[in-house]
Design a protein around this motif. Structure first.
Motif, PDB file in Angstrom:
ATOM      1  N   GLN A   1     -17.192   3.267  -0.042  1.00  0.00           N
ATOM      2  CA  GLN A   1     -17.691   1.901  -0.158  1.00  0.00           C
ATOM      3  C   GLN A   1     -18.045   1.595  -1.607  1.00  0.00           C
ATOM      4  OE1 GLN A   1     -17.273   0.012   2.395  1.00  0.00           O
ATOM      5  NE2 GLN A   1     -17.941  -1.799   1.276  1.00  0.00           N
TER       6      GLN A   1
ATOM      7  N   ARG B   1     -15.021   0.681  -3.363  1.00  0.00           N
ATOM      8  CA  ARG B   1     -14.618  -0.649  -2.936  1.00  0.00           C
ATOM      9  C   ARG B   1     -15.424  -1.713  -3.673  1.00  0.00           C
ATOM     10  NH1 ARG B   1     -14.635   0.338   2.534  1.00  0.00           N
ATOM     11  NH2 ARG B   1     -12.537   1.138   2.452  1.00  0.00           N
TER      12      ARG B   1
ATOM     13  N   PRO C   1     -11.270  -3.784  -2.987  1.00  0.00           N
ATOM     14  CA  PRO C   1     -10.678  -3.116  -1.813  1.00  0.00           C
ATOM     15  C   PRO C   1      -9.205  -2.776  -1.987  1.00  0.00           C
ATOM     16  CG  PRO C   1     -10.938  -5.456  -1.407  1.00  0.00           C
ATOM     17  CD  PRO C   1     -11.577  -5.190  -2.734  1.00  0.00           C
ATOM     18  N   LYS C   2      -8.567  -3.384  -2.995  1.00  0.00           N
ATOM     19  CA  LYS C   2      -7.142  -3.124  -3.164  1.00  0.00           C
ATOM     20  C   LYS C   2      -6.900  -1.926  -4.061  1.00  0.00           C
ATOM     21  CE  LYS C   2      -4.468  -6.407  -4.257  1.00  0.00           C
ATOM     22  NZ  LYS C   2      -3.337  -5.821  -3.508  1.00  0.00           N
ATOM     23  N   GLU C   3      -5.682  -1.383  -3.934  1.00  0.00           N
ATOM     24  CA  GLU C   3      -5.326  -0.278  -4.813  1.00  0.00           C
ATOM     25  C   GLU C   3      -5.229  -0.777  -6.254  1.00  0.00           C
ATOM     26  OE1 GLU C   3      -2.158  -0.503  -2.562  1.00  0.00           O
ATOM     27  OE2 GLU C   3      -2.422   1.291  -1.345  1.00  0.00           O
TER      28      GLU C   3
ATOM     29  N   SER D   1      -1.105   6.516  -4.227  1.00  0.00           N
ATOM     30  CA  SER D   1      -1.894   5.332  -4.507  1.00  0.00           C
ATOM     31  C   SER D   1      -3.307   5.695  -4.940  1.00  0.00           C
ATOM     32  CB  SER D   1      -1.969   4.458  -3.262  1.00  0.00           C
ATOM     33  OG  SER D   1      -2.631   5.155  -2.239  1.00  0.00           O
TER      34      SER D   1
ATOM     35  N   VAL E   1      -9.675   4.391  -0.171  1.00  0.00           N
ATOM     36  CA  VAL E   1      -9.505   5.374   0.898  1.00  0.00           C
ATOM     37  C   VAL E   1      -8.419   6.404   0.583  1.00  0.00           C
ATOM     38  CG1 VAL E   1     -10.408   4.006   2.793  1.00  0.00           C
ATOM     39  CG2 VAL E   1      -8.046   3.719   2.108  1.00  0.00           C
TER      40      VAL E   1
ATOM     41  N   GLN F   1      -6.215  10.490   2.404  1.00  0.00           N
ATOM     42  CA  GLN F   1      -4.838  10.953   2.538  1.00  0.00           C
ATOM     43  C   GLN F   1      -4.737  12.453   2.270  1.00  0.00           C
ATOM     44  OE1 GLN F   1      -2.969   8.708  -0.539  1.00  0.00           O
ATOM     45  NE2 GLN F   1      -2.989   6.793   0.565  1.00  0.00           N
TER      46      GLN F   1
ATOM     47  N   THR G   1     -13.934  -3.588   5.637  1.00  0.00           N
ATOM     48  CA  THR G   1     -14.127  -2.193   5.229  1.00  0.00           C
ATOM     49  C   THR G   1     -13.026  -1.361   5.890  1.00  0.00           C
ATOM     50  OG1 THR G   1     -15.651  -1.879   7.073  1.00  0.00           O
ATOM     51  CG2 THR G   1     -16.626  -2.386   4.951  1.00  0.00           C
ATOM     52  N   GLY G   2     -12.855  -0.142   5.401  1.00  0.00           N
ATOM     53  CA  GLY G   2     -11.839   0.743   5.962  1.00  0.00           C
ATOM     54  C   GLY G   2     -10.465   0.524   5.358  1.00  0.00           C
ATOM     55  N   THR G   3      -9.475   1.273   5.876  1.00  0.00           N
ATOM     56  CA  THR G   3      -8.118   1.260   5.307  1.00  0.00           C
ATOM     57  C   THR G   3      -7.522  -0.122   5.141  1.00  0.00           C
ATOM     58  OG1 THR G   3      -7.811   3.044   6.884  1.00  0.00           O
ATOM     59  CG2 THR G   3      -5.941   2.504   5.494  1.00  0.00           C
TER      60      THR G   3
ATOM     61  N   ALA H   1      -8.845  -2.970   4.759  1.00  0.00           N
ATOM     62  CA  ALA H   1      -9.564  -3.935   3.924  1.00  0.00           C
ATOM     63  C   ALA H   1      -8.702  -4.371   2.751  1.00  0.00           C
ATOM     64  CB  ALA H   1     -10.867  -3.323   3.420  1.00  0.00           C
ATOM     65  N   MET H   2      -7.858  -3.463   2.260  1.00  0.00           N
ATOM     66  CA  MET H   2      -7.090  -3.797   1.065  1.00  0.00           C
ATOM     67  C   MET H   2      -6.108  -4.933   1.341  1.00  0.00           C
ATOM     68  SD  MET H   2      -4.684  -0.598   0.400  1.00  0.00           S
ATOM     69  CE  MET H   2      -3.421  -0.245   1.574  1.00  0.00           C
TER      70      MET H   2
ATOM     71  N   GLY I   1      -0.176   6.856   5.897  1.00  0.00           N
ATOM     72  CA  GLY I   1      -0.945   7.538   4.857  1.00  0.00           C
ATOM     73  C   GLY I   1      -0.222   8.712   4.250  1.00  0.00           C
ATOM     74  N   ASN I   2       1.032   8.940   4.668  1.00  0.00           N
ATOM     75  CA  ASN I   2       1.812  10.039   4.097  1.00  0.00           C
ATOM     76  C   ASN I   2       2.038   9.809   2.599  1.00  0.00           C
ATOM     77  OD1 ASN I   2       3.541  12.448   4.647  1.00  0.00           O
ATOM     78  ND2 ASN I   2       5.099  11.089   3.809  1.00  0.00           N
TER      79      ASN I   2
ATOM     80  N   GLY J   1       1.129   0.103   3.639  1.00  0.00           N
ATOM     81  CA  GLY J   1      -0.152   0.583   3.132  1.00  0.00           C
ATOM     82  C   GLY J   1      -0.033   1.507   1.936  1.00  0.00           C
ATOM     83  N   GLY J   2      -0.942   2.463   1.856  1.00  0.00           N
ATOM     84  CA  GLY J   2      -1.000   3.367   0.715  1.00  0.00           C
ATOM     85  C   GLY J   2       0.287   4.161   0.537  1.00  0.00           C
ATOM     86  N   SER J   3       0.965   4.461   1.651  1.00  0.00           N
ATOM     87  CA  SER J   3       2.228   5.210   1.564  1.00  0.00           C
ATOM     88  C   SER J   3       3.255   4.491   0.695  1.00  0.00           C
ATOM     89  CB  SER J   3       2.834   5.379   2.958  1.00  0.00           C
ATOM     90  OG  SER J   3       2.028   6.177   3.757  1.00  0.00           O
TER      91      SER J   3
ATOM     92  N   GLU K   1       0.979  -6.412  -2.412  1.00  0.00           N
ATOM     93  CA  GLU K   1       1.278  -4.980  -2.474  1.00  0.00           C
ATOM     94  C   GLU K   1       1.850  -4.614  -3.836  1.00  0.00           C
ATOM     95  OE1 GLU K   1       1.910  -6.536   0.558  1.00  0.00           O
ATOM     96  OE2 GLU K   1       0.265  -5.446   1.508  1.00  0.00           O
TER      97      GLU K   1
END
Lengths: 300, 392
Positions: A117, A120, A125-127, A223, A227, A231, B43-45, B47-48, B206-207, B231-233, B262
């Motif tokens: 958090q 964040r 919240p974004k990469e 990334s 979060v 991973q 919040t959490g994955t 959120a982005m 998430g890989n 997502g992050g992958s 993205e």
């Protein structure tokens, strides 16, 4: 499968091996010495990634001519910051929870949520985009059809250097001697005049610093977001547990076995299937050898 | 004793501080206002992706309020955090419907979260506007879908690719409902048009390790790679592709889950020249979009970008306003009835609600991602009739 693909597959296996070693090294050392299962290890890697990001931003703004150097500096910054954070963490938080493994598990998990958090709030919240430096972009073209990514070569090299440094530190330095003494017999080491509290703090900090380096180098592969740490965490634990939680050699071998197995299976099946089969094999092997590949033989 | 008291005071203070929190989020209810719910992951994955969708919805609400509200009432948004957790979504949806009695809700993003809230909305006779492009195969009386369904994105993209880029396709995606269903449709469509699927690969969410997949792509040498990685992958996939020497100069790749949002995370340099297919791109040239983008940047900062789900969420709020005004009431069944065949000038151009399946007539647009992280449109379809249950 052609020869080129075979070579690239084996190389990929080595690359995954080095990635897994980088992830797991810090965790192994901390767990081996203190019995602390650090669920926030992934977030410490993310912290390392963010430090690299911050370094890149600083370089872009103030030293745009030296962008090529930022990554090396970034790795250093990541190590220093996570090391310092780990030191503070041990002194203010972890040390009150020794000998309560379940509590540390929960507490460090809570810490991981807090850190997520925090990322964040600070970075959004974004990469974030971490640029790959010019000299690590692209691939080393050996022949038509046989290309090895430069950033992976760099990570393999970095892993070898870090592993060698950790080995020298643990087995050839006075600090290493103290750490090994405390690992083997805490009470006896204390009686012999070793300040075990300081050894704990330094070891924990070192483990965190290694996580920082790992996170920093992974900015090239994956990334950087709040979060991102999640991973890495599961893979890290599998490697450590499979290798035998207190053994550095075990960590290496388990990372190698898991890396090559997974990469080969991914080629033969699909990514999801490969992961499932790898986990299944690990579970079966752990069933046969409950303490992992290389359980330390100590009297308890 | 003294210590005990001090602890008590400390706890009381903490409790007090916490109890203040909800009030800062929910302003006092006014007689001349109408409540709407917003439920997304803050919040959490997720959120982005979802946090910025909330930004777009809030912007639309603020704009409407500034120009006099709906039926003379100001819109009062109640924002709930679904926390990237599907049961939480259902619980928050129930809270919005049963306690707050919201007139409409804007929310859900992943198919999983939509499936979780769907029964709640149907049971409580609620109304949900869902903003994400998705796999289709669904039609709920309680949901209006403002994103594209598969025939308006995947199938349109496949048809264009078959006609323009080649016949052999490699499918790669994250392992969950949207990519699997999308690829099932894509496979049927490719085969029907005389193409072939030379590989199909799924990786866990998430890989971050893609080297084997990349080697497989190199071995299969497909004309087209169709990616449904999310997502992050995504970041890992494109960084590793670039490092392995695959870019737009030697491989046609279409991403179905990469919007401008993205791109900022992945880094435009890793994507330049690759294709994407959406209904909306920030670069669209029309007065309504230009106004929307300018307002968004003025409100949230110049560096922010707008992607397809954000535009669809923004459109949803205006669509609801127009339906309410047509119905002359906030009553849900009347609003749903009024929505049928409703036409609106949205940032993506003119859209129309289908007469009975609750989806929108939308255009599919294909573009190449440029070095600035924006998309240059190279193809635009005529408005496509929504068909959430395509026959293949």
């Amino acid at each position: 499968m052609t020869f080129d693909i075979l070579v690239m597959q084996i190389f990929s296996g080595f690359s995954l091996f080095s990635v897994l070693v980088l992830m797991a090294l810090g965790l192994t050392i901390v767990f081996g010495l203190m019995g602390v299962i650090n669920m926030a290890h992934g977030e410490l890697m993310a912290m390392g990634s963010y430090m690299t990001y911050v370094t890149s931003v600083v370089f872009q703004r103030y030293f745009p001519d030296h962008m090529g150097w930022y990554f090396i500096i970034g790795i250093g910054v990541a190590f220093v910051v996570t090391f310092a954070f780990g030191f503070l963490l041990e002194r203010c938080f972890i040390r009150f929870m020794y000998k309560r493994p379940l509590d540390t598990l929960l507490a460090t998990w809570g810490l991981s949520l807090v850190l997520q958090q925090l990322f964040r709030q600070v970075f959004g919240p974004k990469e974030v985009t971490v640029p790959t430096v010019q000299w690590l972009q692209g691939a080393w073209k050996i022949s038509e059809g046989l290309e090895l990514p430069l950033n992976r070569i760099f990570i393999i090299g970095l892993t070898l250097v870090i592993a060698a440094a950790v080995f020298l530190f643990l087995y050839r330095s006075r600090w290493g001697l103290r750490i090994r003494a405390v690992t083997q017999n805490r009470a006896m080491a204390g009686a012999a005049g070793i300040n075990t509290a300081r050894v704990d703090a330094v070891t924990f900090a070192l483990g965190c610093g290694l996580a920082g380096i790992a996170g920093s180098s992974f900015t090239m592969l994956a990334s950087t977001g709040p979060v991102s740490g999640q991973q890495y965490l599961v893979d890290t634990f599998i490697v450590v547990v499979f290798g035998g939680v207190e053994s550095l050699l075990g960590t290496f071998l388990s990372a190698f076995a898991i890396g090559q197995t997974q990469i080969s299976l991914e080629y033969l099946t699909t990514g999801s299937m490969a992961k499932a089969i790898t986990l299944l094999v690990v579970i079966v092997l752990l069933f046969l050898r409950p303490n992992g590949l290389f359980a330390a033989k100590v009297r308890r | 004793m003294h210590n005990e008291k001090r602890r008590l005071i400390k706890h009381a203070l903490l409790l007090g501080a916490f109890s203040l929190l909800p009030f800062s989020l929910v302003s006092q209810a006014q007689a001349d206002s109408v409540k709407v719910g917003i439920v997304h992951s803050l919040t959490g994955t997720m959120a982005m992706s979802e946090a910025s969708v909330v930004d777009a919805e809030k912007l639309a609400i603020e704009q409407i309020n500034a120009s006099g509200g709906v039926l003379g009432k100001t819109i009062e948004p109640i924002v709930e955090d679904g926390a990237s957790d599907w049961p939480t979504f259902a619980e928050k949806a129930r809270k919005l419907l049963e306690n707050d009695h919201v007139a409409a809700t804007f929310g859900a993003y992943t198919s999983a979260s939509r499936k979780a809230v769907l029964p709640v909305f149907e049971r409580n006779k609620g109304l949900l506007y869902y903003p994400t492009f998705y796999e289709g195969l669904e039609k709920s009386p309680a949901i209006i879908y403002t994103g594209a369904e598969a025939s308006q994105q995947t199938l349109a993209a496949v048809t264009w690719l078959m006609a323009n880029k080649g016949k052999s396709v490699y499918l790669v995606g994250s392992d969950y409902i949207w990519p699997r269903t999308t690829n099932k449709l894509a496979r049927a469509s490719v085969t029907k048009q005389g193409g072939s699927i030379v590989g199909e690969d799924y990786l866990p969410l998430g890989n971050i390790e893609f080297s084997s997949v990349i080697n497989k792509i190199k071995a299969a040498k497909p004309d087209i790679v169709l990616s449904t990685i999310v997502g992050g992958s995504n970041v890992a996939f494109y960084k590793q592709l670039k490092a392995a020497g695959i870019d737009s100069s030697n491989q046609t790749l279409m991403a179905l889950a990469v919007t401008e949002e993205e791109v900022t995370g992945i880094g435009a340099e890793n994507l330049t020249g690759f294709l994407t297919c959406m209904s909306y791109f920030q670069s669209l040239k029309n007065p309504i979009n230009e106004k929307f983008v300018a307002a968004f940047k003025a409100r949230y900062g110049d560096k922010r970008v707008v992607g397809d789900p954000m535009a669809a969420a923004y459109t949803a709020v205006y669509l609801w306003k127009k339906a309410v005004e047509k119905a002359g009431t906030f009553d849900v069944p009347a609003v749903i009835a009024a929505s049928s065949e409703l036409v609106l000038d949205a940032p993506e151009g003119e859209i129309k609600v289908h007469k009975d399946n609750h989806h929108l007539w939308k255009r599919a647009r294909i573009g190449t991602i440029n070095a600035q992280g924006q998309v240059d449109v190279i193809y635009e379809s005529a408005p496509i009739e929504p068909n959430p249950f395509p026959k293949l």
